[in-house]
Design a protein around this motif. Structure first.
Motif, PDB file in Angstrom:
ATOM      1  N   ALA A 132      -3.555   1.608 -10.837  1.00  0.00           N
ATOM      2  CA  ALA A 132      -2.488   2.591 -10.040  1.00  0.00           C
ATOM      3  C   ALA A 132      -3.107   2.524  -8.411  1.00  0.00           C
ATOM      4  N   VAL A 133      -4.065   2.153  -8.071  1.00  0.00           N
ATOM      5  CA  VAL A 133      -4.506   0.957  -6.758  1.00  0.00           C
ATOM      6  C   VAL A 133      -3.549   0.071  -6.623  1.00  0.00           C
ATOM      7  N   SER A 134      -2.930  -0.531  -7.337  1.00  0.00           N
ATOM      8  CA  SER A 134      -1.056  -1.626  -6.892  1.00  0.00           C
ATOM      9  C   SER A 134      -0.145  -0.414  -6.428  1.00  0.00           C
ATOM     10  N   VAL A 135       0.026   0.083  -7.412  1.00  0.00           N
ATOM     11  CA  VAL A 135       0.943   0.819  -6.733  1.00  0.00           C
ATOM     12  C   VAL A 135       1.130   2.211  -5.589  1.00  0.00           C
ATOM     13  N   ASP A 136      -0.159   2.191  -5.089  1.00  0.00           N
ATOM     14  CA  ASP A 136      -0.372   2.888  -4.171  1.00  0.00           C
ATOM     15  C   ASP A 136      -0.299   1.894  -3.085  1.00  0.00           C
ATOM     16  N   TYR A 137      -0.853   0.937  -3.462  1.00  0.00           N
ATOM     17  CA  TYR A 137      -0.466   0.191  -1.403  1.00  0.00           C
ATOM     18  C   TYR A 137       0.676  -0.705  -2.247  1.00  0.00           C
ATOM     19  N   GLN A 138       2.057  -0.831  -3.035  1.00  0.00           N
ATOM     20  CA  GLN A 138       2.925  -1.419  -2.717  1.00  0.00           C
ATOM     21  C   GLN A 138       3.641  -0.279  -2.301  1.00  0.00           C
ATOM     22  N   ALA A 139       3.436   1.532  -2.469  1.00  0.00           N
ATOM     23  CA  ALA A 139       4.798   2.654  -1.854  1.00  0.00           C
ATOM     24  C   ALA A 139       3.872   3.616  -0.537  1.00  0.00           C
ATOM     25  N   SER A 140       2.848   2.827   0.160  1.00  0.00           N
ATOM     26  CA  SER A 140       2.159   3.135   0.780  1.00  0.00           C
ATOM     27  C   SER A 140       3.095   3.411   2.257  1.00  0.00           C
ATOM     28  N   ASN A 141       2.934   4.305   2.854  1.00  0.00           N
ATOM     29  CA  ASN A 141       3.553   4.653   4.398  1.00  0.00           C
ATOM     30  C   ASN A 141       3.153   3.227   5.387  1.00  0.00           C
ATOM     31  N   ASP A 142       3.694   3.664   6.889  1.00  0.00           N
ATOM     32  CA  ASP A 142       3.239   3.264   7.550  1.00  0.00           C
ATOM     33  C   ASP A 142       4.169   3.786   9.105  1.00  0.00           C
TER      34      ASP A 142
END
Length: 345
Positions: A132-142
């Protein structure tokens, strides 16, 4: 006899409804793990992360990789967005290697029937959290660039790869999109594992009855050890330590092979030689070891030995040796052989 009352709650150690759902999940997890291992291995350490970052900046979708340089030149604080950081690339490689190891171990343990549902719950809670942490980092904003903010997932996930500014980045966009999709699929597999394990932890009615019957038999077995009734007073007492019941006549002491051997040989006490050597006045009735061999001649220097050589040389007999006992009053005499004669030339 009343039926045993089922306990309120306990954790079941059996998988239900049967073993095939676990094998189906393993069959789905294995190809996903291999695919993620290949995709994240290709992306490490920085095969296309910076390329996609710059391509999005060229299209105006997100910030530029040079934003950090301008911030450092102007002495402004800057933090690299999580979606473009080196941490997420290394993190993805680490978790996929870990999940591959756990998959091999848990499949072997399940086939050996040493993988209870409660252990599966603990393991898959951890795997669910790290993916879940990996999915959150890959789909995070900029949002580091105010002119080109990116709210939500990066452009290679939300848009088609054909919109890439550099057409050489299309296949890199496809790989990043596939890695994100496989990560989400793995997260769904681990959530399914977790739900299946939690469902198996809840015992059925039949399991509750079996467990209650085992507990009842165990309590009755220990109750025989803990309580006993005095024969004289008739009172029931509780023993401090469990006393096992010996079948047969209770007044006889158990006979061991060692006891039977000593009783057969006539020894009713401990080892006979132990008292013989430990006490100056032995109480053992065994006969002393005073056996002598009268036929063996002693040395000429020992008392009681007299040798006599016969003078009869005609018959060629060897010298005869006689033994005399000091009890007959004879005085022992020593015999010295004559010196050897020198040969004449």
């Amino acid at each position: 006899m009343k039926a045993a009352k089922a306990p309120k709650f306990f954790l079941s150690r059996r998988w239900k409804p049967n073993k095939w759902p676990f094998y189906v999940l393993i069959g789905i997890e294995l190809p996903l793990t291999v695919a993620l291992l290949a995709l994240f291995g290709i992306a490490s350490p920085d095969t296309y992360r910076t390329r996609l970052w710059q391509d999005g900046a060229d299209n105006g979708f997100n910030s530029s990789p040079t934003t950090g340089l301008y911030a450092a030149a102007n002495y402004r604080p800057y933090t690299t967005p999580r979606v473009w950081s080196q941490f997420i690339t290394d993190y993805n490689v680490a978790i996929v290697v870990l999940s591959l190891f756990i998959m091999l171990v848990k499949s072997i343990m399940y086939m050996l029937h040493v993988f209870p549902p409660i252990l599966s719950v603990v393991i898959h809670i951890g795997l669910t959290i790290i993916y879940a942490v990996s999915v959150d980092y890959q789909a995070s904003n900029d949002t580091t660039d105010p002119d080109h903010p990116q709210h939500g997932a990066p452009w290679y996930i939300t848009k088609k790869c054909s919109v890439a500014h550099d057409k050489n980045n299309v296949h890199y966009c496809t790989q990043a999109k596939a890695a994100f999709a496989c990560t989400c699929a793995m997260l769904g597999i681990f959530v399914t594992y977790l739900g299946f394990a939690l469902y198996s932890c809840v015992p059925t009615r039949q399991q509750r009855e079996e467990y209650a019957e085992k507990q009842r038999l165990k309590a009755e077995r220990w109750a025989k050890f803990e309580t006993y009734q005095d024969e004289e007073t008739g009172e029931t007492n509780t023993s401090r330590f469990p006393v096992p019941e010996t079948p047969g006549i209770q007044t006889l002491n158990p006979m061991t092979p060692r006891t039977m051997a000593f009783n057969t040989l006539g020894g009713t006490k401990d080892l006979p030689l132990r008292t013989h050597f430990s006490s100056p006045n032995p109480t053992s009735t065994s006969p002393p070891l005073a056996i002598r061999s009268p036929d063996i001649p002693r040395s000429p220097m020992s008392p009681g030995f007299i040798g006599r050589i016969g003078a009869d040389k005609s018959n060629g007999k060897a010298p005869e040796i006689e033994h005399f006992s000091p009890q007959n009053g004879a005085t022992p005499q020593l015999y010295f052989p004559p010196p050897p004669k020198t040969s004449k030339k």
